[in-house]
Design a protein around this motif. Structure first.
Motif, PDB file in Angstrom:
ATOM      1  N   ARG A 247       0.889  -1.402   0.117  1.00 33.82           N
ATOM      2  CA  ARG A 247      -0.092  -0.139  -0.033  1.00 33.82           C
ATOM      3  C   ARG A 247       0.850   1.196   0.181  1.00 33.82           C
ATOM      4  N   ASP A 248       2.256   1.130   0.256  1.00 31.37           N
ATOM      5  CA  ASP A 248       3.109   2.468  -0.066  1.00 31.37           C
ATOM      6  C   ASP A 248       2.722   2.841  -1.449  1.00 31.37           C
ATOM      7  N   LEU A 249       2.782   4.421  -1.546  1.00 33.28           N
ATOM      8  CA  LEU A 249       2.986   4.950  -2.662  1.00 33.28           C
ATOM      9  C   LEU A 249       4.155   5.273  -3.239  1.00 33.28           C
ATOM     10  N   VAL A 250       4.339   4.642  -4.192  1.00 31.66           N
ATOM     11  CA  VAL A 250       5.853   4.836  -4.974  1.00 31.66           C
ATOM     12  C   VAL A 250       6.130   5.393  -6.133  1.00 31.66           C
ATOM     13  N   VAL A 251       7.200   5.857  -6.456  1.00 31.40           N
ATOM     14  CA  VAL A 251       7.613   6.179  -7.949  1.00 31.40           C
ATOM     15  C   VAL A 251       8.856   5.697  -8.164  1.00 31.40           C
ATOM     16  N   GLY A 252       9.127   5.169  -9.305  1.00 28.42           N
ATOM     17  CA  GLY A 252      10.382   4.427  -9.801  1.00 28.42           C
ATOM     18  C   GLY A 252      11.278   5.236 -10.269  1.00 28.42           C
ATOM     19  N   VAL A 253      12.654   5.386  -9.995  1.00 25.34           N
ATOM     20  CA  VAL A 253      13.528   5.992 -10.528  1.00 25.34           C
ATOM     21  C   VAL A 253      13.600   5.667 -12.359  1.00 25.34           C
ATOM     22  N   VAL A 254      13.969   6.823 -13.162  1.00 29.20           N
ATOM     23  CA  VAL A 254      14.108   6.571 -14.603  1.00 29.20           C
ATOM     24  C   VAL A 254      15.173   5.917 -14.896  1.00 29.20           C
ATOM     25  N   ARG A 255      16.378   6.369 -14.620  1.00 30.94           N
ATOM     26  CA  ARG A 255      17.876   6.155 -15.193  1.00 30.94           C
ATOM     27  C   ARG A 255      18.463   4.875 -14.366  1.00 30.94           C
ATOM     28  N   ARG A 256      19.098   4.243 -14.982  1.00 26.60           N
ATOM     29  CA  ARG A 256      20.022   3.037 -14.486  1.00 26.60           C
ATOM     30  C   ARG A 256      21.489   3.386 -14.940  1.00 26.60           C
ATOM     31  N   PRO A 257      22.251   2.914 -14.282  1.00 31.38           N
ATOM     32  CA  PRO A 257      23.775   3.197 -14.632  1.00 31.38           C
ATOM     33  C   PRO A 257      24.113   2.149 -15.666  1.00 31.38           C
ATOM     34  N   ASP A 258      25.120   2.435 -16.330  1.00 28.22           N
ATOM     35  CA  ASP A 258      25.659   1.239 -17.331  1.00 28.22           C
ATOM     36  C   ASP A 258      26.357   0.393 -16.471  1.00 28.22           C
TER      37      ASP A 258
ATOM     38  N   GLY B 197      32.824   6.639 -14.067  1.00 31.28           N
ATOM     39  CA  GLY B 197      33.346   7.253 -12.654  1.00 31.28           C
ATOM     40  C   GLY B 197      31.950   7.732 -12.053  1.00 31.28           C
ATOM     41  N   ALA B 198      31.061   8.429 -12.721  1.00 36.14           N
ATOM     42  CA  ALA B 198      29.974   9.206 -12.406  1.00 36.14           C
ATOM     43  C   ALA B 198      28.921   8.238 -11.972  1.00 36.14           C
ATOM     44  N   CYS B 199      28.573   7.298 -12.745  1.00 38.70           N
ATOM     45  CA  CYS B 199      27.547   6.167 -12.511  1.00 38.70           C
ATOM     46  C   CYS B 199      28.081   5.370 -11.229  1.00 38.70           C
ATOM     47  N   ALA B 200      29.563   5.058 -10.919  1.00 40.66           N
ATOM     48  CA  ALA B 200      29.803   4.313 -10.140  1.00 40.66           C
ATOM     49  C   ALA B 200      29.685   4.799  -8.773  1.00 40.66           C
ATOM     50  N   ARG B 201      29.473   6.211  -8.716  1.00 45.33           N
ATOM     51  CA  ARG B 201      29.225   6.989  -7.486  1.00 45.33           C
ATOM     52  C   ARG B 201      27.763   7.575  -7.014  1.00 45.33           C
ATOM     53  N   GLY B 202      26.869   6.785  -7.983  1.00 44.88           N
ATOM     54  CA  GLY B 202      25.484   7.203  -7.789  1.00 44.88           C
ATOM     55  C   GLY B 202      24.993   8.333  -8.398  1.00 44.88           C
ATOM     56  N   GLU B 203      26.043   9.160  -9.366  1.00 42.12           N
ATOM     57  CA  GLU B 203      25.645  10.147 -10.031  1.00 42.12           C
ATOM     58  C   GLU B 203      25.022   9.773 -11.485  1.00 42.12           C
ATOM     59  N   PHE B 204      24.497   8.813 -11.806  1.00 46.92           N
ATOM     60  CA  PHE B 204      23.992   8.113 -12.971  1.00 46.92           C
ATOM     61  C   PHE B 204      23.228   9.351 -13.913  1.00 46.92           C
ATOM     62  N   ASP B 205      22.727  10.321 -13.360  1.00 45.50           N
ATOM     63  CA  ASP B 205      22.402  11.395 -14.259  1.00 45.50           C
ATOM     64  C   ASP B 205      23.420  12.227 -15.010  1.00 45.50           C
ATOM     65  N   MET B 206      24.560  11.987 -14.614  1.00 44.52           N
ATOM     66  CA  MET B 206      25.770  12.664 -14.945  1.00 44.52           C
ATOM     67  C   MET B 206      26.610  11.407 -15.870  1.00 44.52           C
ATOM     68  N   CYS B 207      26.133  10.508 -16.534  1.00 43.68           N
ATOM     69  CA  CYS B 207      26.930   9.475 -17.019  1.00 43.68           C
ATOM     70  C   CYS B 207      27.651  10.153 -18.051  1.00 43.68           C
TER      71      CYS B 207
END
Length: 349
Positions: free
Chosen positions: A82-93, A98-108
């Motif tokens: 029953r939790d209301l949720v949204v899914g994150v759009v992007r996934r790292p490669d 280096g950016a994706c490995a640090r959770g900054e996958f929006d800056m891939c």
């Protein structure tokens, strides 16, 4: 179950089709779809301009502005039914930069990321979907009518983060912000500006309809006069561009006051050629220590920032951003613009 799908790069292939019921894997939530928002990206994919289906599939389930309710969750996931949720759009490669490995996958850096409903992974426009618990964000239960606004809110949460990061290279205490465009991104950018206590001004081309009232009720000022004229009067510390108009983007480059930061959030179409004085723009940027930064997509941090911003917002004001809702079986109607549209939503239940 039923889902809104498209054959990527094939105009006219948008359809509501039968797809297999999802099964949650290890560490995944099983979610009942509530609604998805429709934006320009969805319309461009439906028009055949781009998009990529999952490997081995000829069709892509659309929908990246998600909203769902958890049906099943692993015991150690931090989520409950029953939790209301949204899914994150992007996934790292898969072999992260280096950016994706640090959770900054929006800056891939290498472009090998994937995106739900856009690039290589099915989206959320289906009656049920799964999402990794690590890529799900819980929403305040009060947002059940408007939670699909989270994804566009993450875009402007990141934009504001970028503005503040660039500004912090020296003393920076902005007071005035000019937002160009009163679509969903522009209005949500204005919301976050008001929440920061700034003097917010929104520029759009229409003088009537719901947009001027929405801006005024937010506590901001609405304008429909030329950008260059307005910018001269305001000398804004921050400009957030959200129109998608090439001409407005060019004017926005030099629209800020001294030591201003301009953040471009819209993706303009290619192929339109405009004449402008590049020397004058360069001179102003350099002599005033101005900065221009582009911003797109979001990571988990921005999703959490966006969820907090929506939870603090006036719920009635957020409801007014959703100007049209259509059921899944008539989802094609959401892809034809109507007068006074702001955010169009497809209901999945």
């Amino acid at each position: 179950m039923r889902a809104l799908t498209v054959e990527p790069e094939t105009p006219g292939s948008l359809a509501v089709t039968d797809v297999p019921d999802p099964r949650a894997g290890d560490g995944e939530l099983l979610v009942d779809g509530v609604a998805v928002g429709v934006c320009a990206t969805d319309r461009e994919i439906a028009a055949g301009e781009y998009g990529e289906a999952p490997p081995g599939s000829g069709r892509l389930v659309l929908g990246h502005e998600s909203l769902g309710r958890v049906r099943e969750a692993p015991p150690d996931s931090g989520f409950s039914p029953r939790d209301l949720v949204v899914g994150v759009v992007r996934r790292p490669d898969p072999e992260p930069c280096g950016a994706c490995a640090r959770g900054e996958f929006d800056m891939c850096r290498n472009g090998r990321y994937t995106e739900r409903g856009i690039k290589g992974i099915d989206g959320f426009a289906s009656q049920a979907w799964t999402v990794e618990a690590d890529y799900a964000v819980r929403l305040d239960p009060a947002l059940e009518e408007v939670g699909m606004l989270l994804e566009p809110t993450t875009v402007v949460a990141k934009a504001w983060e970028q503005v503040e990061a660039v500004g912090s290279r020296s003393w920076f205490e902005p007071r005035t912000v000019l937002v160009t465009g009163a679509g969903p991104i522009g209005l949500l950018a204005a919301l976050l500006g008001v929440q920061r206590g700034l003097d917010v001004h929104v520029l759009d081309r229409v003088a009537e309809g719901p947009k001027p009232a929405l801006v005024r009720d937010l506590g901001a000022a609405y304008h429909d006069r030329p950008l260059t004229e307005l910018a001269d009067d305001l000398q804004p510390d921050v400009v957030i561009e959200a129109t998608g108009s090439s001409a407005v983007v060019l004017d926005a480059l030099a629209a800020s006051g001294t030591y201003g930061v301009t953040c471009l959030t819209s993706v303009t179409p290619t192929g339109r050629h405009l004449r402008f004085d590049a020397g004058a723009v360069n001179r102003e940027l350099v002599l005033e220590n101005d900065a221009v930064v582009g911003s797109v997509n979001a990571n988990l941090r921005h999703y959490r920032q966006g969820a907090e911003a929506l939870a603090r917002a006036d719920l009635d004001w957020l409801r007014r951003l959703v100007t049209r809702r259509v059921p899944l079986e008539r989802a094609d109607e959401a892809f034809t613009a109507q007068d006074d549209d702001i955010k169009v939503v497809v209901d999945l239940g």
